[in-house]
Scaffold this motif. Structure first.
Motif, PDB file in Angstrom:
ATOM      1  N   LEU A 285     -16.943 -33.722 -10.896  1.00  0.00           N
ATOM      2  CA  LEU A 285     -16.268 -35.273 -10.634  1.00  0.00           C
ATOM      3  C   LEU A 285     -16.077 -36.442 -11.566  1.00  0.00           C
ATOM      4  N   LYS A 286     -15.647 -35.809 -13.128  1.00  0.00           N
ATOM      5  CA  LYS A 286     -15.052 -36.319 -13.883  1.00  0.00           C
ATOM      6  C   LYS A 286     -13.004 -36.238 -13.912  1.00  0.00           C
ATOM      7  N   ALA A 287     -13.091 -34.866 -13.050  1.00  0.00           N
ATOM      8  CA  ALA A 287     -11.212 -34.800 -13.172  1.00  0.00           C
ATOM      9  C   ALA A 287     -11.753 -35.589 -11.976  1.00  0.00           C
ATOM     10  N   ILE A 288     -12.096 -36.486 -10.824  1.00  0.00           N
ATOM     11  CA  ILE A 288     -12.014 -37.919 -10.048  1.00  0.00           C
ATOM     12  C   ILE A 288     -11.455 -38.568 -10.780  1.00  0.00           C
ATOM     13  N   TRP A 289     -12.471 -39.309 -11.752  1.00  0.00           N
ATOM     14  CA  TRP A 289     -11.988 -40.767 -11.964  1.00  0.00           C
ATOM     15  C   TRP A 289     -11.284 -40.751 -13.119  1.00  0.00           C
ATOM     16  N   MET A 290     -10.506 -39.468 -13.658  1.00  0.00           N
ATOM     17  CA  MET A 290      -9.945 -39.741 -15.285  1.00  0.00           C
ATOM     18  C   MET A 290      -8.976 -39.092 -13.970  1.00  0.00           C
ATOM     19  N   ALA A 291      -8.891 -38.985 -13.152  1.00  0.00           N
ATOM     20  CA  ALA A 291      -6.788 -38.623 -12.671  1.00  0.00           C
ATOM     21  C   ALA A 291      -5.972 -39.889 -12.771  1.00  0.00           C
ATOM     22  N   ASP A 292      -4.687 -39.246 -13.664  1.00  0.00           N
ATOM     23  CA  ASP A 292      -3.426 -40.085 -13.539  1.00  0.00           C
ATOM     24  C   ASP A 292      -3.040 -40.970 -12.372  1.00  0.00           C
ATOM     25  N   THR A 293      -3.414 -40.618 -11.575  1.00  0.00           N
ATOM     26  CA  THR A 293      -3.182 -41.405  -9.827  1.00  0.00           C
ATOM     27  C   THR A 293      -4.254 -41.110  -9.024  1.00  0.00           C
ATOM     28  N   GLN A 294      -4.169 -41.668  -8.280  1.00  0.00           N
ATOM     29  CA  GLN A 294      -5.105 -42.004  -6.984  1.00  0.00           C
ATOM     30  C   GLN A 294      -5.088 -40.465  -6.178  1.00  0.00           C
ATOM     31  N   ALA A 295      -3.244 -40.412  -5.677  1.00  0.00           N
ATOM     32  CA  ALA A 295      -3.735 -38.899  -4.957  1.00  0.00           C
ATOM     33  C   ALA A 295      -3.759 -37.977  -6.179  1.00  0.00           C
TER      34      ALA A 295
END
Length: 423
Positions: A285-295
């Protein structure tokens, strides 16, 4: 005893004998030990949360400036530890033994709402405060406390009628705060809106009571704001999955974008998974909301679905059904992401009410409850800081488009601008 001259020119007695000094030092040591124990328990809750390099995300980070709290033995200096959140999620440590708004209070009255909501009745208030304040608590008779509560209710009513025609809010956080404190009829739900104005300052925007966070209750709150002059809809609203709020703003503020709170969503998803998978799921889950871009976030969400959908479809469905509103923050300045991904401003400010464990001996009236909570909220508001990147808020207000947190101009707009220059 010795005498020191106060600011008003009067002479006051101060205690400086060795026994009193010993008591103060002992009190300081005990309070400090208790706070350190609180910190260790707090860090333990995040011990298994790590970043991609395997480092703990929440770690100790020194102390706040030393402050004094008032005790029966006189003022005692304490140091409150700080933590650092490497994830950027804004996690902070607040001591329940020495809450910030009580520790910083300059008036005895400022501590009363907190004590009352902790379960201290009007008649017991003087005894409770005497432990901390000694002789200063003698004047707090039940009659005095009752008058103060009446004044708080009047202050709330005046604030709730204030003119809003000159105000503009860019972001709003919304939440419903349930308390075990009961009102005249049933357990009350407090509807809270905190807003960020165009200068980046956080302000308590609305505080009302509602019925189970229904659409009608939230609509009443928003329409009241509009009736008092708040005409411009916020650009973004942040909240949990309470359908009443979103249905209300779809009607009242149809241009406002929706951002679902990642703290609430994470808790809801993890509740559908066994303990053995909590660590893996949190990292996913953290990998989702901490990603640098939406893609990149979309890919991380697809990976979470692939890993858990076969055995835990409920957990994945909770995430997938709000995919768009969970990633709405990418259309706003990157400097603001740490603020707009969660409802943390409300969570941290209203923790006293939300996590209250002891009930008062009697029910309280609606006006009394709202007056008490209003006083706590005003005290908390004084410590709210301006959001990061506040200088970009005018761009948000003026409709500048952002992609992955960076301002962009669409190709069609560039073509139109060239044509206008040529003409």
């Amino acid at each position: 005893m010795s005498k020191d001259k106060a600011k008003n020119g009067e002479w006051i007695e101060t205690i400086n004998d060795p026994l009193t000094d010993l008591l103060r030092n002992g009190a300081r040591a005990l309070i400090q030990q208790a706070i350190e124990a609180e910190l260790q328990a707090f860090l333990g809750d995040y011990a298994k949360v790590t970043d991609l390099r395997g480092r703990q995300t929440v770690v100790r980070n020194g102390y706040l400036p030393e402050r004094e709290i008032v005790t029966g033995a006189g003022p005692v200096a304490v140091k409150i530890p700080k933590v650092r959140d490497r994830s950027g999620g804004g996690i902070k440590f607040n001591s329940s033994l020495v809450p910030p708004y009580v520790r910083k209070a300059k008036r005895v009255e400022a501590a009363l709402p907190w004590l009352y909501l902790r379960g201290i009745s009007t008649g017991d208030m003087q005894e409770a405060l005497s432990v901390l304040l000694g002789d200063e608590a003698k004047g707090l008779s039940p009659a005095v406390v009752s008058r103060l509560k009446a004044q708080w209710a009047d202050d709330y009513q005046a604030w709730n009628r204030r003119d809003l025609s000159q105000e503009r809010y860019v972001y709003v956080w919304a939440d419903g705060i349930y308390s075990t404190l009961r009102g005249e009829d049933d357990r009350l739900c407090l509807l809270v809106l905190i807003g960020v104005n165009a200068q980046g300052d956080k302000r308590l925007l609305a505080l009302s009571d509602g019925y189970r966070e229904s659409k009608a209750s939230w609509m009443s709150v928003v329409q009241d704001l509009q009736a008092r002059g708040l005409q411009d809809a916020p650009k973004l609203a942040i909240g949990d999955g309470a359908l009443g709020f979103w249905a209300a703003i779809n009607e009242a503020w149809p241009t406002t974008h929706h951002q679902r709170c990642w703290v609430h969503k994470t808790a809801n998803v993890l509740a559908q998974l066994p303990d053995s998978l909590q660590g893996k799921a949190k990292a996913g889950l953290k990998a989702i909301w901490m990603a640098d871009t939406q893609a990149t976030a979309e890919k991380a969400m697809d990976a979470f679905q692939r890993d858990f959908e076969a055995k835990y479809p409920k957990a994945v469905n909770l995430l997938e059904k709000d995919r768009d509103t969970l990633l709405a923050f990418y259309d706003f300045p990157a400097e603001h992401w740490v603020h707009i991904r969660t409802t943390n401003p409300i969570e941290s400010s209203f923790a006293t009410i939300r996590h209250r464990t002891t009930r008062t001996k009697n029910c309280v009236s609606r006006n009394t409850l709202l007056g008490l909570v209003f006083q706590l909220a005003l005290t908390a508001e004084k410590s709210w800081r301006r959001i990061r990147g506040f200088k970009q808020l005018p761009e948000v207000v003026n409709g500048v488009r952002f992609q992955d947190g960076v301002a962009v101009i669409r190709e069609s707009e560039i073509t139109e601008e060239i044509q206008q220059i040529a003409a």
